[in-house]
Design a protein around this motif. Structure first.
Motif, PDB file in Angstrom:
ATOM      1  N   PRO B  30       2.112   0.493 -40.945  1.00 45.02           N
ATOM      2  CA  PRO B  30       0.975  -0.414 -41.068  1.00 45.02           C
ATOM      3  C   PRO B  30       1.354  -1.768 -41.661  1.00 45.02           C
ATOM      4  O   PRO B  30       0.721  -2.772 -41.396  1.00 45.02           O
ATOM      5  N   ILE B  31       2.412  -1.788 -42.487  1.00 44.66           N
ATOM      6  CA  ILE B  31       2.861  -3.072 -43.040  1.00 44.66           C
ATOM      7  C   ILE B  31       4.353  -3.241 -42.785  1.00 44.66           C
ATOM      8  O   ILE B  31       5.144  -2.325 -43.019  1.00 44.66           O
ATOM      9  N   VAL B  32       4.700  -4.428 -42.295  1.00 46.83           N
ATOM     10  CA  VAL B  32       6.120  -4.811 -42.232  1.00 46.83           C
ATOM     11  C   VAL B  32       6.208  -6.079 -43.081  1.00 46.83           C
ATOM     12  O   VAL B  32       5.696  -7.132 -42.692  1.00 46.83           O
ATOM     13  N   ASP B  33       6.799  -5.971 -44.265  1.00 45.42           N
ATOM     14  CA  ASP B  33       6.783  -7.093 -45.210  1.00 45.42           C
ATOM     15  C   ASP B  33       8.135  -7.816 -45.215  1.00 45.42           C
ATOM     16  O   ASP B  33       8.885  -7.767 -46.178  1.00 45.42           O
ATOM     17  N   GLY B  34       8.428  -8.482 -44.136  1.00 45.20           N
ATOM     18  CA  GLY B  34       9.697  -9.200 -44.004  1.00 45.20           C
ATOM     19  C   GLY B  34       9.844 -10.323 -45.020  1.00 45.20           C
ATOM     20  O   GLY B  34      10.961 -10.702 -45.405  1.00 45.20           O
ATOM     21  N   ALA B  35       8.739 -10.885 -45.456  1.00 52.37           N
ATOM     22  CA  ALA B  35       8.787 -11.980 -46.427  1.00 52.37           C
ATOM     23  C   ALA B  35       8.878 -11.489 -47.867  1.00 52.37           C
ATOM     24  O   ALA B  35       8.991 -12.302 -48.794  1.00 52.37           O
ATOM     25  N   GLU B  36       8.799 -10.188 -48.011  1.00 49.59           N
ATOM     26  CA  GLU B  36       8.924  -9.534 -49.323  1.00 49.59           C
ATOM     27  C   GLU B  36       7.913 -10.082 -50.338  1.00 49.59           C
ATOM     28  O   GLU B  36       8.245 -10.445 -51.463  1.00 49.59           O
ATOM     29  N   TYR B  37       6.681 -10.086 -49.921  1.00 49.87           N
ATOM     30  CA  TYR B  37       5.614 -10.530 -50.810  1.00 49.87           C
ATOM     31  C   TYR B  37       5.185  -9.430 -51.783  1.00 49.87           C
ATOM     32  O   TYR B  37       4.658  -9.709 -52.852  1.00 49.87           O
ATOM     33  N   LEU B  38       5.370  -8.180 -51.372  1.00 48.69           N
ATOM     34  CA  LEU B  38       4.809  -7.063 -52.137  1.00 48.69           C
ATOM     35  C   LEU B  38       5.903  -6.300 -52.887  1.00 48.69           C
ATOM     36  O   LEU B  38       7.029  -6.167 -52.385  1.00 48.69           O
ATOM     37  N   ASN B  39       5.531  -5.800 -54.070  1.00 47.18           N
ATOM     38  CA  ASN B  39       6.460  -4.867 -54.732  1.00 47.18           C
ATOM     39  C   ASN B  39       6.220  -3.482 -54.147  1.00 47.18           C
ATOM     40  O   ASN B  39       5.293  -3.271 -53.357  1.00 47.18           O
ATOM     41  N   SER B  40       7.012  -2.533 -54.522  1.00 46.38           N
ATOM     42  CA  SER B  40       6.956  -1.231 -53.868  1.00 46.38           C
ATOM     43  C   SER B  40       5.637  -0.506 -54.119  1.00 46.38           C
ATOM     44  O   SER B  40       5.093   0.149 -53.222  1.00 46.38           O
ATOM     45  N   ALA B  41       5.084  -0.699 -55.297  1.00 44.45           N
ATOM     46  CA  ALA B  41       3.805  -0.022 -55.598  1.00 44.45           C
ATOM     47  C   ALA B  41       2.684  -0.610 -54.755  1.00 44.45           C
ATOM     48  O   ALA B  41       1.867   0.115 -54.180  1.00 44.45           O
ATOM     49  N   GLN B  42       2.676  -1.948 -54.674  1.00 41.52           N
ATOM     50  CA  GLN B  42       1.653  -2.603 -53.869  1.00 41.52           C
ATOM     51  C   GLN B  42       1.815  -2.215 -52.401  1.00 41.52           C
ATOM     52  O   GLN B  42       0.837  -1.934 -51.696  1.00 41.52           O
ATOM     53  N   PHE B  43       3.064  -2.197 -51.951  1.00 42.51           N
ATOM     54  CA  PHE B  43       3.362  -1.849 -50.563  1.00 42.51           C
ATOM     55  C   PHE B  43       2.835  -0.448 -50.244  1.00 42.51           C
ATOM     56  O   PHE B  43       2.181  -0.209 -49.212  1.00 42.51           O
ATOM     57  N   ALA B  44       3.091   0.475 -51.147  1.00 41.45           N
ATOM     58  CA  ALA B  44       2.681   1.868 -50.930  1.00 41.45           C
ATOM     59  C   ALA B  44       1.154   1.973 -50.923  1.00 41.45           C
ATOM     60  O   ALA B  44       0.565   2.646 -50.069  1.00 41.45           O
ATOM     61  N   GLU B  45       0.534   1.270 -51.846  1.00 42.49           N
ATOM     62  CA  GLU B  45      -0.931   1.365 -51.959  1.00 42.49           C
ATOM     63  C   GLU B  45      -1.618   0.799 -50.710  1.00 42.49           C
ATOM     64  O   GLU B  45      -2.515   1.417 -50.132  1.00 42.49           O
ATOM     65  N   LEU B  46      -1.133  -0.388 -50.295  1.00 40.82           N
ATOM     66  CA  LEU B  46      -1.758  -1.005 -49.120  1.00 40.82           C
ATOM     67  C   LEU B  46      -1.461  -0.214 -47.848  1.00 40.82           C
ATOM     68  O   LEU B  46      -2.319  -0.088 -46.966  1.00 40.82           O
ATOM     69  N   SER B  47      -0.246   0.321 -47.769  1.00 39.49           N
ATOM     70  CA  SER B  47       0.109   1.132 -46.596  1.00 39.49           C
ATOM     71  C   SER B  47      -0.818   2.328 -46.493  1.00 39.49           C
ATOM     72  O   SER B  47      -1.282   2.689 -45.401  1.00 39.49           O
ATOM     73  N   GLU B  48      -1.086   2.925 -47.633  1.00 37.05           N
ATOM     74  CA  GLU B  48      -1.951   4.101 -47.640  1.00 37.05           C
ATOM     75  C   GLU B  48      -3.372   3.731 -47.181  1.00 37.05           C
ATOM     76  O   GLU B  48      -3.981   4.428 -46.377  1.00 37.05           O
TER      77      GLU B  48
END
Lengths: 359, 260
Positions: B30-48
């Protein structure tokens, strides 16, 4: 720069000034080739000014010879109409007011017509034409269709002045041509403005103008056209069985109406030459008449007056073609029922369209 | 025999009940963060969150960020990523994708198939107005979180049968339509009634004498048409409910974007 006061800007009317090879308007900032401005100015000069009329004088003729038929004068005690007719004519209601029976009197032998178009449509055919016409009258009260009244129809030869002339016209028009196109963001409308000049000739023959004060001009003009191929030299024998009115509006008095109709029609004839524009507005028109001739003719008309709710409704039927004109009474109930029926259908359609437009 | 029918019936019932529970498989995360805007926790939360929305509505809701743009502008990049990397749900590839480019500070939301209808012009404007302030503040997590919330809100509205401000008309348009619907039928009825009334009075003056023109006498002796000037007016075209465009793949996309 020199101001040229004789030329005005065709856009805003301000004086134009000569600049290089063009004439420039300081007021609206438009420039025009000098040749175009000269052509416009020449056209306006040709088309402005008073129209000129050249009609011959009409000399009335008398009934010197009444041997063709025994004529009598008839008068209406109600409206005062004076008509001529066969002296054997039976009791007849007044063709103009329909209110009383005309009274036979002494024939006065004056004002003999030049031409006559004899009746081609007899009384039976005239009644049939009228009945067919009122069937097409949508808001006619049901009680109006009274057969007995319809039969009280009188055949009358109505006096007309017939005018012939040749016209030369000079007309200027303002005209527009519109082009539309679009791109992604805008719709564009380009309007090109033109000045048109037309000059030409056209001839008219047998333009009729009603010569009777009693006959309503609107009725008589609505009865047209007549076919003048059927016109013959006047002979009193054609009056047998019919009434004939004599003119009480002179040729000179009728000329004004003839001028008006001829001028309108001449301008209208040249409007046909401006069809390539989306909007055309006549600006100036000057018409010069020549070879104007006037003749006195009798034209056949069936007259009918029907009383309904204390009011007389007049009808006239062209005695040559059977064309019916008049004014019918209007049943207001039928009229408003029709209005609300159409409005109801309109509201149903509008509701559906509005629903789709807003959703 | 009766037992056999009973077994078949139970099997069919189980299969039919199981079908809605089968999760839709999406080709892409659901998310491909090529620009690396998110930390891993944020990435996981938004992906979920995105995954939950995707499964709930069987509709692809995705986010892609890049440092350098894939294509020549944000819109083409978003469309190309959507078309060529297999985004979309169901046979029609329904979905919406938020694309953010870090280097040019541009973003674009692309919609496809059912996404064009659910996220119409008004929906896209609503999305943009809510996420753009967060992007401008470099609060990418909040921008993405807002994007997911609004996407879910609009999907729910569509599921309830009321797509967000579909064909939303301005007040003036509504008044114009209502006014037109109220007056035009009356006007039409009046004109038609007048038309019928004209049959009731046929005794009218004739101001012309065209019937009396002598045949062959009409002659045009001079005719000049002089061009004077032109004027051009332009008016903005009315915006349609869907501002569709074609991507490089030839597919029709909706959406919108901007800079931050």
């Amino acid at each position: 720069m020199n101001a040229i006061n004789s030329y005005k800007c065709p856009c805003c009317g301000a004086p134009l000034v000569f600049s290089g090879e063009e004439l420039h308007c300081d007021a609206c900032d438009n420039s025009f080739p000098a040749e175009i401005i000269k052509q416009i100015s020449d056209g306006e000069t040709e088309a402005t000014g008073e129209s000129s009329y050249d009609w011959e004088h009409y000399e009335p003729r008398s009934y010197e010879d009444t041997s063709e038929i025994n004529l009598a004068g008839y008068s209406c005690p109600s409206c005062g109409a004076q008509v001529t007719g066969d002296d054997t004519l039976g009791a007849t209601v007044c063709p103009y007011c329909g209110q009383s029976t005309i009274v036979k009197g002494q024939f006065e032998g004056t004002l003999r017509p030049d031409y006559i178009i004899p009746f081609k449509v007899d009384k039976k055919a005239a009644i049939e034409a009228f009945e067919a016409d009122f069937k097409n009258a949508p808001f006619l009260p049901d009680e109006f269709k009274n057969k007995k009244k319809i039969e009280e129809m009188a055949g009358v030869y109505v006096p007309f002045w017939m005018f012939d002339c040749d016209c030369e016209a000079a007309i200027t028009y303002n005209a527009q041509r519109v082009t539309m196109w679009s791109d992604t963001n805008f719709n564009y409308t380009k309007t090109d403005y033109y000045k048109l000049f037309r000059m030409g000739k056209v001839g008219f023959a047998n333009i009729p103008v009603d010569g009777s004060k009693k006959a309503d001009d609107a009725y008589m003009e609505a009865l047209e056209p007549y076919n003048y191929n059927d016109a013959v030299n006047f002979n009193g024998a054609y009056l047998s069985g019919y009434l004939a009115d004599k003119y009480d509006v002179s040729a000179d008095e009728s000329i004004e109406r003839a001028n008006e109709r001829v001028k309108n029609s001449t301008v209208s004839e040249f409007d046909d030459t401006t069809g390539m524009y989306v909007a055309v507005y006549p600006e100036h028109a000057k018409v010069a008449f020549s070879n104007g001739k006037v003749r006195y003719s009798l034209l056949p008309v069936w007259m009918l007056n029907i009383k309904y709710l204390d009011k007389y409704y007049k009808f006239a039927i062209n005695g040559q073609t059977g064309k019916v004109v008049g004014e019918y009474p209007v049943d207001k109930g039928k009229k408003w029922k029709y209005f609300w029926k159409i409005a109801g259908i309109g509201y149903a359609v509008a509701a559906v369209i509005a629903y789709f437009m807003l959703h | 025999m009766k037992k056999i029918f009973m077994v078949i019936f139970v099997c069919l019932l189980c299969v039919s009940l199981a079908v809605p529970c089968i999760a839709t498989e999406f080709e892409n995360p659901p998310i491909v963060d090529g620009a690396e805007y998110l930390n891993s926790a944020q990435f996981a939360e938004l992906s979920e969150q995105l995954e939950r929305v995707r499964q709930r509505y069987n509709f692809d809701v995705a986010i892609v960020t890049e440092y350098e743009m894939t294509s020549y502008d944000a819109m083409s990049s978003a469309d190309d990523i959507y078309d060529y990397q297999g985004y979309g749900a169901g046979v029609n590839d329904d979905g919406i994708l938020l694309y953010i480019c870090a280097s040019t500070r541009e973003y674009h939301i692309t919609t496809y198939a059912e996404g064009e209808r659910i996220f119409n012009v008004n929906g896209i404007e609503y999305l943009k107005s809510n996420i753009q302030p967060h992007l401008a503040n470099d609060d990418y997590y909040l921008a993405m979180d807002t994007y997911i919330s609004i996407a879910e809100e609009l999907l729910q509205m569509a599921e309830d049968g009321a797509v967000f401000n579909e064909n939303e008309a301005e007040t003036s348009d509504v008044l114009m339509v209502i006014g037109g619907a109220a007056l035009i039928p009356l006007l039409v009825a009046f004109i038609m009634m007048r038309g019928k009334l004209s049959h009731m009075k046929t005794a009218v003056q004739n101001d012309y004498a065209a019937n009396y023109v002598k045949p062959g006498t009409k002659q045009l002796t001079q005719s000049r048409d002089m061009f004077i000037y032109s004027s051009v007016t332009k008016t903005p075209r009315a915006k349609s409910n869907s501002e569709s465009h074609r991507s490089s793949s030839g597919r029709s996309h909706g959406g919108g974007g901007g800079s931050f």
